[in-house]
Design a protein around this motif. Structure first.
Motif, PDB file in Angstrom:
ATOM      1  N   GLY A 102       4.102  11.058  14.147  1.00 42.12           N
ATOM      2  CA  GLY A 102       4.042  12.046  15.226  1.00 42.12           C
ATOM      3  C   GLY A 102       4.542  13.379  14.719  1.00 42.12           C
TER       4      GLY A 102
ATOM      5  N   THR B  39      -0.226  11.439   3.643  1.00 37.50           N
ATOM      6  CA  THR B  39      -1.652  11.093   3.757  1.00 37.50           C
ATOM      7  C   THR B  39      -1.995  10.590   5.163  1.00 37.50           C
ATOM      8  OG1 THR B  39      -1.275   8.775   3.120  1.00 37.50           O
ATOM      9  CG2 THR B  39      -1.698  10.342   1.329  1.00 37.50           C
TER      10      THR B  39
ATOM     11  N   PHE C 160      -6.076  -0.015   4.693  1.00 36.49           N
ATOM     12  CA  PHE C 160      -7.183   0.815   5.205  1.00 36.49           C
ATOM     13  C   PHE C 160      -7.965   1.424   4.040  1.00 36.49           C
ATOM     14  CE2 PHE C 160      -3.433   2.309   7.978  1.00 36.49           C
ATOM     15  CZ  PHE C 160      -3.397   1.106   8.649  1.00 36.49           C
TER      16      PHE C 160
ATOM     17  N   ASN D 180       0.054   8.142   7.525  1.00 35.39           N
ATOM     18  CA  ASN D 180       0.322   8.580   8.913  1.00 35.39           C
ATOM     19  C   ASN D 180      -0.087   7.479   9.897  1.00 35.39           C
ATOM     20  OD1 ASN D 180      -0.583  12.167   8.697  1.00 35.39           O
ATOM     21  ND2 ASN D 180       1.099  11.029   7.804  1.00 35.39           N
TER      22      ASN D 180
ATOM     23  N   THR E 152       2.272   4.400   9.702  1.00 39.47           N
ATOM     24  CA  THR E 152       3.610   4.586  10.292  1.00 39.47           C
ATOM     25  C   THR E 152       3.526   5.001  11.758  1.00 39.47           C
ATOM     26  OG1 THR E 152       3.608   6.867   9.483  1.00 39.47           O
ATOM     27  CG2 THR E 152       4.767   5.247   8.140  1.00 39.47           C
TER      28      THR E 152
ATOM     29  N   PRO F 148       0.845  -1.192   0.000  1.00 41.03           N
ATOM     30  CA  PRO F 148       0.000   0.000   0.000  1.00 41.03           C
ATOM     31  C   PRO F 148       0.882   1.245   0.000  1.00 41.03           C
ATOM     32  CG  PRO F 148      -0.414  -1.400   1.937  1.00 41.03           C
ATOM     33  CD  PRO F 148       0.821  -1.893   1.294  1.00 41.03           C
TER      34      PRO F 148
ATOM     35  N   GLY G 155       0.721   5.789   0.241  1.00 39.91           N
ATOM     36  CA  GLY G 155       0.022   7.069   0.300  1.00 39.91           C
ATOM     37  C   GLY G 155       0.758   8.032  -0.616  1.00 39.91           C
ATOM     38  N   SER G 156       1.552   8.945   0.006  1.00 35.95           N
ATOM     39  CA  SER G 156       2.319   9.902  -0.811  1.00 35.95           C
ATOM     40  C   SER G 156       3.758   9.461  -1.054  1.00 35.95           C
ATOM     41  CB  SER G 156       2.349  11.271  -0.122  1.00 35.95           C
ATOM     42  OG  SER G 156       1.057  11.751   0.050  1.00 35.95           O
ATOM     43  N   GLY G 157       4.163   8.344  -0.446  1.00 33.57           N
ATOM     44  CA  GLY G 157       5.540   7.879  -0.640  1.00 33.57           C
ATOM     45  C   GLY G 157       6.575   8.746   0.051  1.00 33.57           C
ATOM     46  N   THR G 158       6.247   9.301   1.233  1.00 36.01           N
ATOM     47  CA  THR G 158       7.240  10.113   1.962  1.00 36.01           C
ATOM     48  C   THR G 158       7.932   9.298   3.060  1.00 36.01           C
ATOM     49  OG1 THR G 158       5.692  10.965   3.630  1.00 36.01           O
ATOM     50  CG2 THR G 158       5.855  12.200   1.573  1.00 36.01           C
ATOM     51  N   SER G 159       7.722   8.004   3.051  1.00 31.19           N
ATOM     52  CA  SER G 159       8.373   7.148   4.051  1.00 31.19           C
ATOM     53  C   SER G 159       9.882   7.337   3.992  1.00 31.19           C
ATOM     54  CB  SER G 159       8.043   5.687   3.759  1.00 31.19           C
ATOM     55  OG  SER G 159       8.936   4.858   4.453  1.00 31.19           O
TER      56      SER G 159
ATOM     57  N   ALA H  93       6.246  16.842  10.099  1.00 33.81           N
ATOM     58  CA  ALA H  93       6.756  17.948   9.265  1.00 33.81           C
ATOM     59  C   ALA H  93       6.312  17.770   7.814  1.00 33.81           C
ATOM     60  CB  ALA H  93       8.272  18.010   9.372  1.00 33.81           C
ATOM     61  N   SER H  94       5.954  16.549   7.454  1.00 36.41           N
ATOM     62  CA  SER H  94       5.497  16.265   6.083  1.00 36.41           C
ATOM     63  C   SER H  94       3.993  16.455   5.938  1.00 36.41           C
ATOM     64  CB  SER H  94       5.835  14.809   5.749  1.00 36.41           C
ATOM     65  OG  SER H  94       5.219  13.946   6.707  1.00 36.41           O
TER      66      SER H  94
HETATM   67  C1  LIG Z   1      10.526  16.088   4.764  1.00 40.41           C
HETATM   68  C2  LIG Z   1       9.910  15.000   5.587  1.00 40.41           C
HETATM   69  C3  LIG Z   1       9.557  15.260   6.904  1.00 40.41           C
HETATM   70  C4  LIG Z   1       8.983  14.257   7.697  1.00 40.41           C
HETATM   71  N1  LIG Z   1       8.633  14.547   8.985  1.00 40.41           N
HETATM   72  C5  LIG Z   1       8.033  13.602   9.739  1.00 40.41           C
HETATM   73  C6  LIG Z   1       7.637  13.901  11.085  1.00 40.41           C
HETATM   74  O1  LIG Z   1       7.833  15.008  11.594  1.00 40.41           O
HETATM   75  N2  LIG Z   1       7.030  12.930  11.780  1.00 40.41           N
HETATM   76  C7  LIG Z   1       6.781  11.688  11.245  1.00 40.41           C
HETATM   77  O2  LIG Z   1       6.199  10.840  11.932  1.00 40.41           O
HETATM   78  N3  LIG Z   1       7.167  11.375   9.981  1.00 40.41           N
HETATM   79  C8  LIG Z   1       7.772  12.290   9.216  1.00 40.41           C
HETATM   80  N4  LIG Z   1       8.164  11.982   7.937  1.00 40.41           N
HETATM   81  C9  LIG Z   1       7.962  10.623   7.411  1.00 40.41           C
HETATM   82  C10 LIG Z   1       6.662  10.420   6.593  1.00 40.41           C
HETATM   83  O3  LIG Z   1       6.178  11.631   6.079  1.00 40.41           O
HETATM   84  C11 LIG Z   1       5.593   9.758   7.463  1.00 40.41           C
HETATM   85  O4  LIG Z   1       6.011   8.451   7.782  1.00 40.41           O
HETATM   86  C12 LIG Z   1       4.201   9.700   6.815  1.00 40.41           C
HETATM   87  O5  LIG Z   1       3.303   9.197   7.781  1.00 40.41           O
HETATM   88  C13 LIG Z   1       4.108   8.831   5.561  1.00 40.41           C
HETATM   89  O6  LIG Z   1       2.889   9.143   4.899  1.00 40.41           O
HETATM   90  P1  LIG Z   1       2.710   8.850   3.332  1.00 40.41           P
HETATM   91  O7  LIG Z   1       1.326   9.206   2.940  1.00 40.41           O
HETATM   92  O8  LIG Z   1       3.790   9.479   2.566  1.00 40.41           O
HETATM   93  O9  LIG Z   1       2.853   7.260   3.336  1.00 40.41           O
HETATM   94  P2  LIG Z   1       3.821   6.360   2.455  1.00 40.41           P
HETATM   95  O10 LIG Z   1       5.227   6.804   2.611  1.00 40.41           O
HETATM   96  O11 LIG Z   1       3.297   6.227   1.093  1.00 40.41           O
HETATM   97  O12 LIG Z   1       3.638   4.961   3.214  1.00 40.41           O
HETATM   98  C14 LIG Z   1       4.082   4.802   4.523  1.00 40.41           C
HETATM   99  C15 LIG Z   1       3.588   3.437   5.050  1.00 40.41           C
HETATM  100  O13 LIG Z   1       2.180   3.450   5.115  1.00 40.41           O
HETATM  101  C16 LIG Z   1       1.630   2.330   4.435  1.00 40.41           C
HETATM  102  N5  LIG Z   1       0.323   2.762   3.922  1.00 40.41           N
HETATM  103  C17 LIG Z   1       0.053   3.874   3.191  1.00 40.41           C
HETATM  104  N6  LIG Z   1      -1.268   3.950   2.943  1.00 40.41           N
HETATM  105  C18 LIG Z   1      -1.841   2.863   3.523  1.00 40.41           C
HETATM  106  C19 LIG Z   1      -3.174   2.357   3.604  1.00 40.41           C
HETATM  107  N7  LIG Z   1      -4.215   2.976   3.035  1.00 40.41           N
HETATM  108  N8  LIG Z   1      -3.388   1.184   4.274  1.00 40.41           N
HETATM  109  C20 LIG Z   1      -2.371   0.525   4.874  1.00 40.41           C
HETATM  110  N9  LIG Z   1      -1.090   0.952   4.828  1.00 40.41           N
HETATM  111  C21 LIG Z   1      -0.835   2.105   4.159  1.00 40.41           C
HETATM  112  C22 LIG Z   1       2.678   1.994   3.385  1.00 40.41           C
HETATM  113  O14 LIG Z   1       2.604   0.649   2.961  1.00 40.41           O
HETATM  114  C23 LIG Z   1       3.957   2.266   4.162  1.00 40.41           C
HETATM  115  O15 LIG Z   1       4.270   1.157   4.954  1.00 40.41           O
HETATM  116  C24 LIG Z   1       8.777  12.951   7.143  1.00 40.41           C
HETATM  117  C25 LIG Z   1       9.134  12.695   5.809  1.00 40.41           C
HETATM  118  C26 LIG Z   1       9.698  13.702   5.034  1.00 40.41           C
HETATM  119  C27 LIG Z   1      10.084  13.381   3.631  1.00 40.41           C
END
Ligand SMILES: Cc1cc2nc3c(=O)[nH]c(=O)nc-3n(C[C@H](O)[C@H](O)[C@H](O)COP(=O)(O)OP(=O)(O)OC[C@H]3O[C@@H](n4cnc5c(N)ncnc54)[C@H](O)[C@@H]3O)c2cc1C
Length: 464
Positions: free
Chosen positions: A154, A144, A210, A148, A151, A73, A75-79, A138-139
């Motif tokens: 926070g 998404t 989800f 959030n 992962t 799965p 979301g935005s790929g910011t992992s 911060a992201s």
């Molecule tokens: C500049 C920057 C700053 C950041 N700051 C923070 C911070 O302050 N705090 C923090 O906690 N993180 C931070 N992060 C990390 C990241 O943004 C978080 O982990 C965020 O929650 C990931 O969201 P995403 O939508 O990009 O998910 P993705 O990176 O696409 O996926 C993250 C995980 O969620 C799973 N997933 C996504 N959607 C679903 C779904 N619908 N059902 C089940 N699983 C799913 C994916 O399989 C993967 O395991 C930061 C990242 C960057 C690049």
């Protein structure tokens, strides 16, 4: 573990026929666009699926079970840990089109959303009703709610408001094979079953997908105030947080920025505020308070008095707009770190707050011995440091050695290797250092219950 080789799979063409070509991407260019996240790893998937409704997600989860195809799965790929990548070459199920805010139950302070809603968009929507969703990675403007939750994200507000786990009331989850699980009713209290909702928070896409989310929200605070202070002793902010908490005050946010991060900020331009980082400044502290107008007025008096008695230079912002401009400095930090090295290893360790100074001093020692930049900023009130090793690629071996020493120190100080970013792919080999054999046995059994064929996000989160 099966690794898929894309060319062998005519089967993806069939999936395209099933869902429609605008929902299934198969071209090299499209696959490349989903082959990276913020971890700097590259993994090319076999197909990318962009559903826009839950019935399609159910169809896909049925299909992967039937054909034994791995699925990640996304979301935005910011992992930052490689958790949003297809490590064994399966399909990426990206939720960017399932981004609707479905219903606001204003009188109950509950909102129902699809997983692809951006955190920042939800915040902006709720503000119109004087409501507030506190978790603030911060992201937040580009990550998404589904990501959030997966992962356990926070942010600076963790100290007063907690993290994502404290706001998820119930989830609709699709399991491999297409069964739909609802993790209880969206009530504020429930004690009938084990807490399945919290099992999915932080599950990193390894247990289920989800499709619908119920979140608790709060009234928007009447007044906010943000202080940014400048320190000549690097560890001083950590001491100040302890004193503030001992005095019975609880900041809404407290963020520490260390001397190595300041090096990077100094080379970053374009801040909308005059940020005077004169040579003597070795750390920064962001302290935000919120509450009723009278509470905040009282807090302003106390903090100003404290800073002037201790000869600490500070600036403050009271208007919403000015507060956000100041926070932009903190949000600019992760991207700014690139100036210190083209390669990065990012960790988010947590130690009991009383040990933060010990950890910081160990990190400085490792930095000067290794010649590798180690930025160490973060949510100081929660004991959570974002430790980033920045280096040129030829020094990766050395950097990995330093990282292992930091992780060992964190565990020696009764800490954890991840507070909010999760384990993903990049930290799997350290999980055995933190968890006991019994804990590992239990989490592997749980994984088998939800995903018996190991199709969901292989090579993520669980140790071998
Ligand atoms: C500049 C920057 C700053 C950041 N700051 C923070 C911070 O302050 N705090 C923090 O906690 N993180 C931070 N992060 C990390 C990241 O943004 C978080 O982990 C965020 O929650 C990931 O969201 P995403 O939508 O990009 O998910 P993705 O990176 O696409 O996926 C993250 C995980 O969620 C799973 N997933 C996504 N959607 C679903 C779904 N619908 N059902 C089940 N699983 C799913 C994916 O399989 C993967 O395991 C930061 C990242 C960057 C690049």
């Amino acid at each position: 573990m099966k690794f898929l080789r894309r060319k062998k799979f005519k089967i993806f063409e069939k999936l395209r026929e099933l869902l429609g070509k605008e929902k299934v991407f198969l071209s090299e260019e499209e696959l490349l666009s989903y082959s990276y996240d913020a971890s700097s790893l590259i993994r090319i998937p076999s197909a990318v699926i962009l559903p826009d409704k839950k019935e399609e997600v159910i169809e896909v989860l049925r299909w992967i079970k039937e054909h034994q195809i791995p699925l990640t799965p996304r979301g935005s790929g910011t992992s930052t840990t490689g958790s949003a990548l297809a490590h064994t070459g399966g399909v990426i199920l990206c939720f960017s089109r399932m981004n609707r805010i479905l219903e606001l139950y204003e009188e109950e302070r509950i909102v129902r959303v699809e997983p692809g809603v951006l955190n920042g968009e939800l915040k902006a929507y709720l503000k119109r009703f004087e409501l507030f969703y506190p978790p603030d990675p911060a992201s937040m403007n580009f990550s998404t709610i589904g990501g959030n939750i997966a992962t356990g994200a926070g942010g600076p507000r963790g100290l007063k408001y907690g993290t994502t786990k404290d706001y998820v009331l119930a989830l609709e989850v699709v399991l491999p094979g297409g069964k739909v699980l609802k993790t209880g009713p969206p009530t504020l209290k429930k004690a009938t079953s084990y807490n399945l909702t919290s099992l999915f928070v932080g599950s990193e896409g390894t247990l289920g997908v989800f499709t619908e989310i119920f979140l608790k929200v709060l009234p928007y605070p009447e007044k906010r105030i943000l202080f940014l202070s400048f320190h000549t002793l690097e560890e001083e902010p950590l001491e100040i947080i302890s004193q503030i908490l001992k005095a019975g005050l609880t900041p809404a946010s407290s963020e520490f920025i260390d001397q190595t991060s300041i090096k990077a900020l100094k080379q970053t331009s374009g801040f909308k505020i005059p940020l005077d980082l004169e040579p003597g400044v070795r750390s920064l502290l962001f302290l935000e308070f919120d509450g009723s107008a009278s509470e905040v007025r009282e807090l302003i008096t106390k903090i100003e008095k404290f800073y002037s008695q201790n000869s600490i230079r500070f600036i403050k912002a009271e208007k919403e707009k000015d507060i956000e401009v100041l926070w932009e400095v903190r949000r600019a930090l992760s991207p700014a770190l690139k100036v210190l090295g083209t390669s990065k290893i990012a960790d988010d360790v947590v130690v009991p707050r009383r040990f933060m100074k010990v950890l910081l001093s160990e990190i400085r020692k490792l930095e000067s011995e290794s010649g590798i930049f180690i930025s160490c900023f973060g949510h100081a009130g929660d004991g959570n440091f974002h430790v980033n090793l920045l280096f040129e690629e030829e020094k990766r071996g050395k950097a990995l050695e330093v990282r292992e020493n930091i992780i060992k120190k964190v565990l020696e100080l009764s800490g954890t290797i991840s507070g909010e970013h999760g384990i993903g792919y990049t930290k799997r080999s350290y999980v055995n250092l933190e968890l006991s054999p019994l804990e590992i046995e239990i989490i592997k059994k749980l994984k088998k219950i939800f995903d018996p064929d190991g199709l969901l996000n292989p090579l993520v989160k669980l140790p071998d």
